[in-house]
Motif scaffolding. Structure first.
Motif, short mmCIF file in Angstrom:
data_model
loop_
_atom_site.label_atom_id
_atom_site.label_comp_id
_atom_site.label_asym_id
_atom_site.label_seq_id
_atom_site.Cartn_x
_atom_site.Cartn_y
_atom_site.Cartn_z
N ASN A 140 22.82 -10.37 5.87
CA ASN A 140 23.84 -11.43 5.85
C ASN A 140 25.10 -10.97 5.13
O ASN A 140 26.22 -11.31 5.54
N ARG B 72 26.99 -8.90 7.48
CA ARG B 72 27.55 -9.70 8.56
C ARG B 72 28.86 -10.39 8.17
O ARG B 72 29.71 -10.65 9.02
N SER C 262 21.71 -6.74 17.67
CA SER C 262 21.53 -6.51 19.10
C SER C 262 22.37 -5.31 19.56
O SER C 262 22.62 -5.14 20.73
N GLU D 265 24.94 -16.86 10.90
CA GLU D 265 25.26 -17.21 12.29
C GLU D 265 24.53 -18.48 12.71
O GLU D 265 25.11 -19.36 13.35
N ALA D 266 23.24 -18.58 12.31
CA ALA D 266 22.47 -19.76 12.70
C ALA D 266 22.90 -20.99 11.90
O ALA D 266 22.87 -22.11 12.41
N ARG E 2 12.97 -16.52 13.71
CA ARG E 2 13.43 -16.27 15.08
C ARG E 2 14.26 -14.98 15.15
O ARG E 2 14.80 -14.65 16.20
N ALA F 67 15.18 -19.92 10.89
CA ALA F 67 16.12 -18.99 11.53
C ALA F 67 15.61 -17.55 11.38
O ALA F 67 15.62 -16.76 12.34
N TYR F 68 15.12 -17.22 10.20
CA TYR F 68 14.60 -15.87 9.92
C TYR F 68 13.45 -15.55 10.86
O TYR F 68 13.35 -14.46 11.40
N GLN G 179 17.03 -14.51 13.51
CA GLN G 179 18.45 -14.84 13.46
C GLN G 179 19.03 -14.56 12.08
O GLN G 179 18.33 -14.64 11.07
N PHE H 62 17.43 -7.78 13.41
CA PHE H 62 18.43 -8.83 13.34
C PHE H 62 19.70 -8.49 14.10
O PHE H 62 20.64 -9.27 14.09
#
Lengths: 120, 287
Positions: free
Chosen positions: B20, B23, B46, B257-258, B251, B248-249, B253, B44
């Protein structure tokens, strides 16, 4: 021929230690004379790695022709095999019992390690 | 600037904080996954993989014709990677640390060295983030070797965030050593406090300045805050215990962002890190 047993003790009535590399002592028994000596493995008990390899070298240097223990891993087995030491796995509770089983021909020579290595 | 995200206790949120924090950068940043026994930062992102490099160490290979079984190499090896019984030693490459000492002490020049693979380093690019991820092979114990390989690929002209392995053993020390700053992530529980103490001792020993992030605030008690106040350690950020973060984690994500309201938390964390490094002891808190 000399047969090595793994044990926490120092005589024939002592329990057989199921582990090879980190056993406290090796009892080296001479099948011809029925005499035995005890070799310490103490410095190896807390080795970070390679305890089985060290233990195998120790008993090879003690003149072992056979090893009777509970478990022997792949690296120790490789050293023992290269040195021509026969490995016998047993669940006998004491050295005396394991020796009796050996003499009665009830122990089968292991063809490979019977437990996994710690790293692989 | 190199900032290592570390913790004594596992599972406190090092990777969450690292990804994070990376990010919220609006300029290029490097993220190094130094948790090489179980790297997961790449989950985490892409981005695309831009390189995959094999990491190897040099292990001995003994020429049996030249060896006279003197055992000097066996006695030298502190890792039991060589075994002998009055003939050419056996080599156990998976125990070797690649120091090369056996070849040095061999009086007959019977030892040459060959490569033995211990893991790999993958590099990914996802927008502004360059992720360099180390991965130790299964069955190999040389985690620090891979950590060094990851850090050797770091560019000095870009900031770097290092996701450290948990604990305070060699791989964690290899990650922390040479960092400009360490963020110690903990949780307000007795285990979190105990292991934070170990991480603090390690950072002090390595002379790396550090601050603390307390994650999942609301569980446990105030003893971590009290400890930090007593020791004069700045609490850089407190992240509340929020079920939505865990969801979120799970998934894969990224929190910022989530759950965009958390973006300000990690922007604040970066400001507090730079303020502390700049000698400013006044740490901002989330309003």
């Amino acid at each position: 021929m000399k047969i090595v047993f793994t044990t926490q003790g120092d005589n024939l009535s002592a329990p057989l230690d199921p582990s090879f590399g980190r056993t406290r002592n090796f009892l080296v028994f001479d099948l011809q004379s029925d005499a035995f000596e005890v070799i310490s493995n103490h410095q190896n008990q807390n080795a970070a790695q390679g305890a089985g390899i060290q233990a195998a070298q120790t008993i090879v240097k003690a003149g072992a022709g056979g090893l009777v223990t509970g478990h022997c891993g792949p690296k120790a087995f490789r050293v023992l095999e290269a040195a021509g030491v026969k490995v016998f796995n047993t669940d006998a509770p004491t050295i005396a019992e394991a020796l009796a089983r050996y003499r009665a021909g009830n122990l089968v020579q292991a063809a490979a390690a019977n437990v996994e290595g710690h790293w692989a | 600037m190199i900032v290592a995200i570390a913790s004594g206790k596992g599972g406190t949120g090092k990777t969450s904080v690292a990804v994070n924090l990376a990010r919220v950068f609006d300029t290029p940043v490097q993220l190094l996954d130094c948790d090489v026994e179980e790297p997961n930062a790449h989950l985490f992102f892409s981005g695309t993989m831009i390189s995959e490099e094999e990491i190897a160490i040099s292990v001995p290979e003994i020429n049996a014709d030249a060896c006279n079984a003197c055992d000097e190499c066996v006695e030298f090896c502190q890792f039991n990677a060589l075994a002998s019984f009055c003939r050419t030693p056996l080599v156990f490459p998976e125990l070797c640390h690649g120091c090369g000492g056996c070849a040095q002490v061999c009086p007959r020049g019977a030892i040459c060295e060959k490569d033995f693979r211990v893991g790999e380093v993958r590099t990914f690019q996802d927008e502004r983030i360059t992720l360099i991820s180390g991965c130790l092979d299964v069955g190999v114990s040389l985690a620090s070797t891979i950590v060094h390989a990851v850090k050797n690929r770091l560019r000095n002209d870009l900031p770097a965030i290092l996701d450290a392995p948990p604990g305070t053993a060699c791989p964690a020390v290899a990650t922390l050593r040479g960092a400009d700053y360490a963020v110690l992530v903990t949780e307000p529980t007795p285990f979190g406090l105990h292991d934070l103490g170990l991480a603090v001792d390690t950072a002090r020993e390595l002379r790396v300045p550090f601050g603390v992030v307390i994650n999942r605030v609301g569980i446990g008690d105030d003893r971590v805050q009290d400890y930090c106040a007593r020791e004069g350690i700045p609490v850089l950020l407190e992240i509340p215990d929020d079920r939505r973060i865990a969801e979120a984690y799970s998934r894969g994500q990224i929190i910022v962002e989530a759950l965009p309201e958390y973006r300000a938390y990690f922007e604040l964390l970066w400001r507090n890190i730079t303020a502390h490094l700049g000698g400013n002891t006044a740490i901002e808190a989330m309003s």
